[in-house]
Design an enzyme around this catalytic site. Structure first.
Site, PDB file in Angstrom:
ATOM      1  N   HIS A  28       7.296  -2.303  10.900  1.00  0.00           N
ATOM      2  CA  HIS A  28       6.237  -2.763   9.927  1.00  0.00           C
ATOM      3  C   HIS A  28       6.735  -3.608   8.880  1.00  0.00           C
ATOM      4  CE1 HIS A  28       3.031  -2.058   6.800  1.00  0.00           C
ATOM      5  NE2 HIS A  28       2.634  -3.288   7.148  1.00  0.00           N
ATOM      6  N   HIS A  41      -1.512  -8.828  10.602  1.00  0.00           N
ATOM      7  CA  HIS A  41      -2.668  -8.031   9.749  1.00  0.00           C
ATOM      8  C   HIS A  41      -2.999  -8.786   8.446  1.00  0.00           C
ATOM      9  CE1 HIS A  41       0.127  -4.239   8.869  1.00  0.00           C
ATOM     10  NE2 HIS A  41       0.047  -5.299   8.038  1.00  0.00           N
ATOM     11  N   GLY A  43      -4.500   3.202   4.926  1.00  0.00           N
ATOM     12  CA  GLY A  43      -4.992   2.911   3.421  1.00  0.00           C
ATOM     13  C   GLY A  43      -4.276   3.955   2.527  1.00  0.00           C
ATOM     14  N   ASP A  63       2.062 -10.951   1.065  1.00  0.00           N
ATOM     15  CA  ASP A  63       2.744 -10.889   2.330  1.00  0.00           C
ATOM     16  C   ASP A  63       2.115 -11.272   3.602  1.00  0.00           C
ATOM     17  OD1 ASP A  63       4.811 -10.188   3.766  1.00  0.00           O
ATOM     18  OD2 ASP A  63       4.649  -8.068   3.417  1.00  0.00           O
ATOM     19  N   HIS A 121      -6.180  -1.891   9.965  1.00  0.00           N
ATOM     20  CA  HIS A 121      -4.823  -2.429  10.199  1.00  0.00           C
ATOM     21  C   HIS A 121      -3.767  -1.113   9.854  1.00  0.00           C
ATOM     22  CE1 HIS A 121      -4.414  -2.278   5.638  1.00  0.00           C
ATOM     23  NE2 HIS A 121      -3.256  -3.025   5.914  1.00  0.00           N
ATOM     24  N   PRO A 160      -0.304   1.582  12.063  1.00  0.00           N
ATOM     25  CA  PRO A 160       0.470   2.342  11.568  1.00  0.00           C
ATOM     26  C   PRO A 160      -0.245   3.397  10.734  1.00  0.00           C
ATOM     27  CG  PRO A 160       0.655   0.109  10.587  1.00  0.00           C
ATOM     28  CD  PRO A 160      -0.452   0.055  11.549  1.00  0.00           C
ATOM     29  N   GLY A 161       0.233   4.536  10.856  1.00  0.00           N
ATOM     30  CA  GLY A 161      -0.404   5.772   9.798  1.00  0.00           C
ATOM     31  C   GLY A 161       0.620   5.899   8.857  1.00  0.00           C
ATOM     32  N   PHE A 191       8.553  -0.233   7.214  1.00  0.00           N
ATOM     33  CA  PHE A 191       9.340   0.704   7.880  1.00  0.00           C
ATOM     34  C   PHE A 191       9.883   0.427   9.151  1.00  0.00           C
ATOM     35  CE2 PHE A 191       4.924   1.902   9.057  1.00  0.00           C
ATOM     36  CZ  PHE A 191       5.006   1.951  10.373  1.00  0.00           C
ATOM     37  N   MET A 230       4.157   8.245   7.219  1.00  0.00           N
ATOM     38  CA  MET A 230       5.237   8.677   8.050  1.00  0.00           C
ATOM     39  C   MET A 230       5.298  10.116   8.334  1.00  0.00           C
ATOM     40  SD  MET A 230       8.064   9.014   4.854  1.00  0.00           S
ATOM     41  CE  MET A 230       7.768   8.267   3.399  1.00  0.00           C
TER      42      MET A 230
END
Lengths: 482, 136
Positions: free
Chosen positions: A236, A330, A408, A98, A405, A379-380, A206, A382
């Site tokens: 994202h 990223h 994980g 990606d 980034h 981003p973490g 998301f 949701m």
């Protein structure tokens, strides 16, 4: 799994010595705390850090960020810089399938109280407006000629209306990496990308509506236009099927690379070519085209999100203050100047699930942020939180200007499904005050908060290691998943 | 036969069959079961001819599944039934399936690519065995 020797250098830094494995040209350096390091014993991510240290022309160290986990060839969270003047290679696996997956953050002039009564309507409208889900096509269809312009120029080639006045200024690389070459992109990539620009996709991609719940660095937050209680929007997504095919085509072309270039690498997924070779140049040309496609994708996703806010709040997006704060890549490889032994060199920095984090004063940071440093968007999951950080000098000294980034993954998708079913996940999100919409219950279930490490732990490591510094934390109040 | 294998962030297939033809057909069925949750509801209304060649059998498995992914992602066709003929590392197949229909079929994974990670095909004690990891 073979044991990889690792030594602790500090509370946040660990070293895999260069003699740990035959063929390693440099050390491996992992940024992690004790807890993250203990969890790593379970998979092969450290082995992958050692494998990357074998890439020809690698400088200084093979690095891994604290959101490290097992990937293909490179670990996720992996960073490596190769020197074209020293026979350095480019490796498509160091970018991933990606290409230019990344994150974009928008601010608003709305407070949590302003949106609270409209949350259901807002999320329904966003869900109806933004194409999401597996294979979901969008409303934008470009001819081949339009596609070529997009691939070589990024969002500035998009039709009028999709671009705000200041958007490009606050997009990494201005939304366009020079040197993109649409002529080396396969017909297959065009076929997969056609109709997918402006679509979210599925998996971990998301769109979230978030509220700033902590401000750690008030001066930097003010410079970014962030304040406590403010509503933000985070997107994202990446280059969709287009980028996946570009990577696939490059790996196909590199079959037999070991014999062709005389390399002896421990993993076939580390396929690579000299930067200065026809294969290397073709990959870089097509990778940049995919990166520019991804910036267009996030630009069109943002345009649709702005439209949804306009519908719900009955005002133009600019009156609602929906301005971009920043957009980061990223999954990418870029030429940058860094100090290594022997002075400053132009290196090809591969970031596979890692974010550029340039410090204050760096010429590549937009002028409006140059005094504070480059915004970094993490981003973490949701249910918990996401972060805004700023790049710091420590990143230039230790990690080629790079930080983590994301959170994980901690659980496989299957394990996540076993952990809680979709009704339980939805109930948990409702209890946290989050309105979630997904095209599949399964998607929601696989992406549940428990499937991820706590992003706060990851961010603490990069903050303590001085790879980037905390500015503000946001918690989700609305989630759209594919 | 095939089974789905788990990986922290991704998913894979392990395939075992008595003949090469069954091996590739099973791999195709396994792949379909990653695209849709209920592959048994996918009919065989359309046929696609596939003709691919690779240098070795592992690459051929990779290319075979990549071809099925390409057909799915560009035409929306889920292929579930396969007549495979193998000549060395050249594979000719007629694959049958139908257009994905959200009313009838339930999507499963968003597949990005078929990877080379731990990719292998081997013949052991008269059996064809292989494994492939899929990036999702």
């Amino acid at each position: 799994m073979a044991h990889i020797p690792i030594e602790k250098l500090s509370e946040t830094t660990w070293r895999i010595p260069r003699d740990a494995r035959p063929g390693m040209l440099v050390d491996g350096i992992v940024f992690a705390d004790e807890k993250i390091m203990a969890a790593l014993a379970k998979d092969e991510a450290l082995e992958q850090v050692a494998n990357v240290a074998c890439l020809p022309g690698i400088r200084k160290a093979s690095l891994a960020m604290p959101d490290i986990h097992w990937g293909y060839g490179f670990c996720i969270g992996g960073v490596c810089a190769t020197d074209p003047a020293e026979g350095g290679v480019v490796s498509p696996g160091g970018v991933g399938y990606d290409i230019n997956c990344g994150v974009r953050l928008l601010r608003t002039d709305l407070a949590h109280g302003d949106v609270k009564p409209h949350m259901t309507a807002l999320m329904e409208t966003l869900f109806a407006t933004i194409p999401a889900g597996v294979g979901q096509g969008g409303r934008y269809h470009f001819s081949d000629a339009e596609m070529r312009r997009i691939l070589e120029n990024g969002p500035r080639a998009l039709p009028g209306g999709a671009l705000g006045e200041h958007d490009l200024e606050v997009t990494e690389s201005g939304g366009c990496i020079e040197g993109a070459d649409a002529s080396v992109v396969s017909e297959r990539a065009f076929a997969r990308g056609r109709g997918q620009c402006g679509t979210l996709g599925a998996g971990n991609h998301f769109l979230e509506v978030q509220v700033v719940d902590q401000v750690i660095n008030p001066a930097a937050a003010e410079a970014l236009g962030l304040y406590k209680g403010q509503v933000c929007v985070m997107i994202h997504s990446g280059s969709r099927g287009f980028g996946h095919q570009v990577c696939e085509d490059a790996l196909h072309e590199l079959r037999g690379f070991q014999e062709r270039f005389g390399y002896k690498l421990p993993d076939l997924q580390l396929a690579c070519a000299p930067i200065n070779s026809p294969e290397g140049e073709r990959y870089l040309g097509s990778m940049r085209a995919a990166a520019n496609f991804a910036w267009c994708n996030r630009q069109l996703l943002m345009a649709q999100a702005r439209e949804a806010f306009e519908k719900v709040f009955g005002q133009s997006w600019s009156r609602l203050g929906l301005e971009m704060i920043y957009d980061v890549a990223h999954n990418i490889a870029k030429f940058e100047r860094h100090k290594v032994e022997g002075g400053e060199r132009e290196l090809l920095v591969h970031r596979k699930g890692a974010t550029r984090a340039f410090p204050a004063g760096h010429p590549e940071i937009p002028e409006i942020y140059r005094e504070i440093g480059q915004p970094v968007l993490i981003p973490g999951d949701m249910g918990r939180a996401s972060w805004v950080l700023i790049g710091s000098q420590g990143a230039m000294e230790q990690s080629f200007g790079t930080t983590c980034h994301g959170a994980g993954r901690a659980l496989s998708r299957h394990a996540a499904m076993k952990h809680a079913n979709s009704s339980e996940v939805l109930r948990d999100l409702v209890e946290r005050g989050i309105v979630a919409r997904s095209h599949t219950r399964k998607g929601l279930c696989e992406e549940q908060p428990a499937a991820y490490k706590d992003v706060d732990d990851v961010v603490n490591v990069v903050h303590e290691a001085n790879l980037s510094r905390k500015v503000a934390r946001m918690r989700p109040i609305g989630v759209i998943k594919g | 036969m095939f089974e789905i294998i788990e990986h922290t962030a991704d998913i894979g297939l392990r395939i075992e069959a008595e003949t090469a033809e069954e091996f590739f057909a099973d791999a195709g069925r396994g792949f379909a079961s990653l695209l849709v949750e209920n592959p048994e509801t996918v009919g065989s209304r359309e046929a696609v001819h596939i003709d691919i060649q690779a240098d070795d059998l592992a690459s051929l498995l990779h290319d075979w599944l990549s071809e099925l992914l390409f057909v799915y992602s560009t035409r929306g066709l889920v292929l579930v039934q396969f007549d495979v003929k193998l000549d060395g590392a050249r594979l000719k197949a007629i694959a049958y399936g139908e257009l994905f229909n959200p009313i009838k079929h339930q999507r499963y994974q968003d597949i990005k690519a078929v990877t080379y990670h731990t990719l292998k095909v081997e013949r052991l004690a008269g059996l064809w065995r292989g494994q492939v990891i899929i990036d999702i």
